[in-house]
Design a protein around this motif. Sequence first.
Motif, PDB file in Angstrom:
ATOM      1  N   VAL A 113      65.973  42.192  35.666  1.00 24.86           N
ATOM      2  CA  VAL A 113      66.893  42.943  36.529  1.00 24.86           C
ATOM      3  C   VAL A 113      66.986  42.263  37.894  1.00 24.86           C
ATOM      4  O   VAL A 113      68.076  42.148  38.465  1.00 24.86           O
ATOM      5  CB  VAL A 113      66.458  44.417  36.655  1.00 24.86           C
ATOM      6  CG1 VAL A 113      67.304  45.153  37.687  1.00 24.86           C
ATOM      7  CG2 VAL A 113      66.557  45.120  35.313  1.00 24.86           C
ATOM      8  N   GLY A 114      65.867  41.783  38.432  1.00 29.65           N
ATOM      9  CA  GLY A 114      65.881  41.049  39.696  1.00 29.65           C
ATOM     10  C   GLY A 114      66.715  39.782  39.611  1.00 29.65           C
ATOM     11  O   GLY A 114      67.458  39.448  40.541  1.00 29.65           O
ATOM     12  N   LEU A 115      66.629  39.067  38.497  1.00 27.98           N
ATOM     13  CA  LEU A 115      67.430  37.861  38.308  1.00 27.98           C
ATOM     14  C   LEU A 115      68.910  38.211  38.213  1.00 27.98           C
ATOM     15  O   LEU A 115      69.750  37.527  38.803  1.00 27.98           O
ATOM     16  CB  LEU A 115      66.982  37.114  37.058  1.00 27.98           C
ATOM     17  CG  LEU A 115      67.717  35.809  36.769  1.00 27.98           C
ATOM     18  CD1 LEU A 115      67.492  34.797  37.883  1.00 27.98           C
ATOM     19  CD2 LEU A 115      67.282  35.238  35.432  1.00 27.98           C
ATOM     20  N   GLN A 116      69.231  39.286  37.500  1.00 27.98           N
ATOM     21  CA  GLN A 116      70.625  39.715  37.423  1.00 27.98           C
ATOM     22  C   GLN A 116      71.150  40.074  38.808  1.00 27.98           C
ATOM     23  O   GLN A 116      72.283  39.742  39.154  1.00 27.98           O
ATOM     24  CB  GLN A 116      70.776  40.917  36.491  1.00 27.98           C
ATOM     25  CG  GLN A 116      70.590  40.586  35.042  1.00 27.98           C
ATOM     26  CD  GLN A 116      70.675  41.816  34.154  1.00 27.98           C
ATOM     27  OE1 GLN A 116      70.790  42.941  34.619  1.00 27.98           O
ATOM     28  NE2 GLN A 116      70.618  41.590  32.855  1.00 27.98           N
ATOM     29  N   TYR A 117      70.336  40.731  39.609  1.00 31.52           N
ATOM     30  CA  TYR A 117      70.730  41.068  40.976  1.00 31.52           C
ATOM     31  C   TYR A 117      70.984  39.797  41.779  1.00 31.52           C
ATOM     32  O   TYR A 117      71.999  39.670  42.455  1.00 31.52           O
ATOM     33  CB  TYR A 117      69.649  41.919  41.655  1.00 31.52           C
ATOM     34  CG  TYR A 117      69.938  42.135  43.117  1.00 31.52           C
ATOM     35  CD1 TYR A 117      70.809  43.138  43.525  1.00 31.52           C
ATOM     36  CD2 TYR A 117      69.367  41.320  44.089  1.00 31.52           C
ATOM     37  CE1 TYR A 117      71.102  43.314  44.863  1.00 31.52           C
ATOM     38  CE2 TYR A 117      69.651  41.489  45.421  1.00 31.52           C
ATOM     39  CZ  TYR A 117      70.521  42.493  45.811  1.00 31.52           C
ATOM     40  OH  TYR A 117      70.817  42.651  47.143  1.00 31.52           O
ATOM     41  N   ALA A 118      70.050  38.847  41.703  1.00 34.06           N
ATOM     42  CA  ALA A 118      70.159  37.621  42.492  1.00 34.06           C
ATOM     43  C   ALA A 118      71.370  36.789  42.099  1.00 34.06           C
ATOM     44  O   ALA A 118      72.001  36.150  42.948  1.00 34.06           O
ATOM     45  CB  ALA A 118      68.886  36.787  42.340  1.00 34.06           C
ATOM     46  N   LEU A 119      71.727  36.814  40.814  1.00 32.11           N
ATOM     47  CA  LEU A 119      72.872  36.036  40.347  1.00 32.11           C
ATOM     48  C   LEU A 119      74.186  36.799  40.447  1.00 32.11           C
ATOM     49  O   LEU A 119      75.236  36.252  40.132  1.00 32.11           O
ATOM     50  CB  LEU A 119      72.638  35.595  38.894  1.00 32.11           C
ATOM     51  CG  LEU A 119      71.463  34.644  38.666  1.00 32.11           C
ATOM     52  CD1 LEU A 119      71.284  34.379  37.174  1.00 32.11           C
ATOM     53  CD2 LEU A 119      71.667  33.348  39.423  1.00 32.11           C
ATOM     54  N   GLY A 120      74.124  38.069  40.840  1.00 31.56           N
ATOM     55  CA  GLY A 120      75.338  38.871  40.967  1.00 31.56           C
ATOM     56  C   GLY A 120      75.958  39.232  39.631  1.00 31.56           C
ATOM     57  O   GLY A 120      77.171  39.388  39.526  1.00 31.56           O
ATOM     58  N   MET A 121      75.139  39.376  38.608  1.00 35.38           N
ATOM     59  CA  MET A 121      75.639  39.651  37.260  1.00 35.38           C
ATOM     60  C   MET A 121      75.859  41.139  37.045  1.00 35.38           C
ATOM     61  O   MET A 121      75.209  41.975  37.667  1.00 35.38           O
ATOM     62  CB  MET A 121      74.625  39.147  36.226  1.00 35.38           C
ATOM     63  CG  MET A 121      74.395  37.658  36.252  1.00 35.38           C
ATOM     64  SD  MET A 121      73.010  37.143  35.210  1.00 35.38           S
ATOM     65  CE  MET A 121      73.609  37.553  33.607  1.00 35.38           C
ATOM     66  N   HIS A 122      76.753  41.479  36.132  1.00 38.29           N
ATOM     67  CA  HIS A 122      76.955  42.831  35.616  1.00 38.29           C
ATOM     68  C   HIS A 122      77.181  43.869  36.702  1.00 38.29           C
ATOM     69  O   HIS A 122      76.636  44.960  36.644  1.00 38.29           O
ATOM     70  CB  HIS A 122      75.783  43.257  34.730  1.00 38.29           C
ATOM     71  CG  HIS A 122      75.487  42.297  33.641  1.00 38.29           C
ATOM     72  ND1 HIS A 122      76.381  42.030  32.633  1.00 38.29           N
ATOM     73  CD2 HIS A 122      74.412  41.519  33.399  1.00 38.29           C
ATOM     74  CE1 HIS A 122      75.859  41.148  31.820  1.00 38.29           C
ATOM     75  NE2 HIS A 122      74.673  40.812  32.258  1.00 38.29           N
ATOM     76  N   GLY A 123      77.967  43.553  37.689  1.00 37.50           N
ATOM     77  CA  GLY A 123      78.308  44.523  38.724  1.00 37.50           C
ATOM     78  C   GLY A 123      77.459  44.423  39.974  1.00 37.50           C
ATOM     79  O   GLY A 123      77.808  45.026  40.989  1.00 37.50           O
ATOM     80  N   PHE A 124      76.354  43.692  39.946  1.00 38.47           N
ATOM     81  CA  PHE A 124      75.540  43.560  41.148  1.00 38.47           C
ATOM     82  C   PHE A 124      76.287  42.799  42.244  1.00 38.47           C
ATOM     83  O   PHE A 124      76.163  43.125  43.415  1.00 38.47           O
ATOM     84  CB  PHE A 124      74.212  42.848  40.853  1.00 38.47           C
ATOM     85  CG  PHE A 124      73.171  43.728  40.237  1.00 38.47           C
ATOM     86  CD1 PHE A 124      72.677  44.822  40.913  1.00 38.47           C
ATOM     87  CD2 PHE A 124      72.676  43.462  38.976  1.00 38.47           C
ATOM     88  CE1 PHE A 124      71.705  45.633  40.353  1.00 38.47           C
ATOM     89  CE2 PHE A 124      71.707  44.264  38.408  1.00 38.47           C
ATOM     90  CZ  PHE A 124      71.214  45.350  39.087  1.00 38.47           C
ATOM     91  N   GLY A 125      77.058  41.795  41.879  1.00 41.71           N
ATOM     92  CA  GLY A 125      77.804  41.033  42.878  1.00 41.71           C
ATOM     93  C   GLY A 125      78.839  41.883  43.585  1.00 41.71           C
ATOM     94  O   GLY A 125      78.967  41.838  44.811  1.00 41.71           O
ATOM     95  N   ALA A 126      79.580  42.683  42.819  1.00 42.92           N
ATOM     96  CA  ALA A 126      80.589  43.553  43.418  1.00 42.92           C
ATOM     97  C   ALA A 126      79.933  44.624  44.282  1.00 42.92           C
ATOM     98  O   ALA A 126      80.431  44.957  45.355  1.00 42.92           O
ATOM     99  CB  ALA A 126      81.443  44.197  42.327  1.00 42.92           C
ATOM    100  N   ALA A 127      78.802  45.154  43.831  1.00 45.71           N
ATOM    101  CA  ALA A 127      78.094  46.174  44.609  1.00 45.71           C
ATOM    102  C   ALA A 127      77.563  45.584  45.913  1.00 45.71           C
ATOM    103  O   ALA A 127      77.630  46.227  46.964  1.00 45.71           O
ATOM    104  CB  ALA A 127      76.956  46.763  43.788  1.00 45.71           C
TER     105      ALA A 127
END
Length: 157
Positions: free
Chosen positions: A116-130
């Motif tokens: 989940v931290g990696l997804q956040y750092a890469l802006g994946m699955h909505g983290f980038g838009a958020a």
Amino acid sequence: MDHAPQGIAAQEPTRLTAVKRGLRGRCPACGQGRLFRQYLKVAEGCAVCGTEFHHHRADDFPPYLVMFIVGHVVVYGILQAETRFEAPLWVHLAVWPALTVALSLALLQPIKGAVVGLQYALGMHGFGAARARKQQEITGDGHAGAEPHGSSHLHGT
């Protein structure tokens, strides 16, 4: 939970920092809030900085990584125990299944947090838009409908 408290810095963590925070079960954005509300249930958002987690997609990747790691450790252990110590069968039946279960349970939450931290750092699955929306709220500028990492959509011309 909509706005970040004044004491939280707006600077984004590095990829490695976000993964380390997730590995420890902490919010990848601020490192203070809890990432999990239960053993494997990711919280809806960070209580400290307001980062949303509900759109993560860890799915089957953490269990795959756990099986990969535990499998290598246990198979190596069995091989070494059999070739060097010639342990009796009852020892193998007592040690290896218990070790497999213990390692799997111990590694599953930290590895899911790291994913989940990696997804956040890469802006994946909505983290980038958020993150872009959050940054826009902090700075008060930007475009409301803009995609933060470029658009892959083809627009009709």
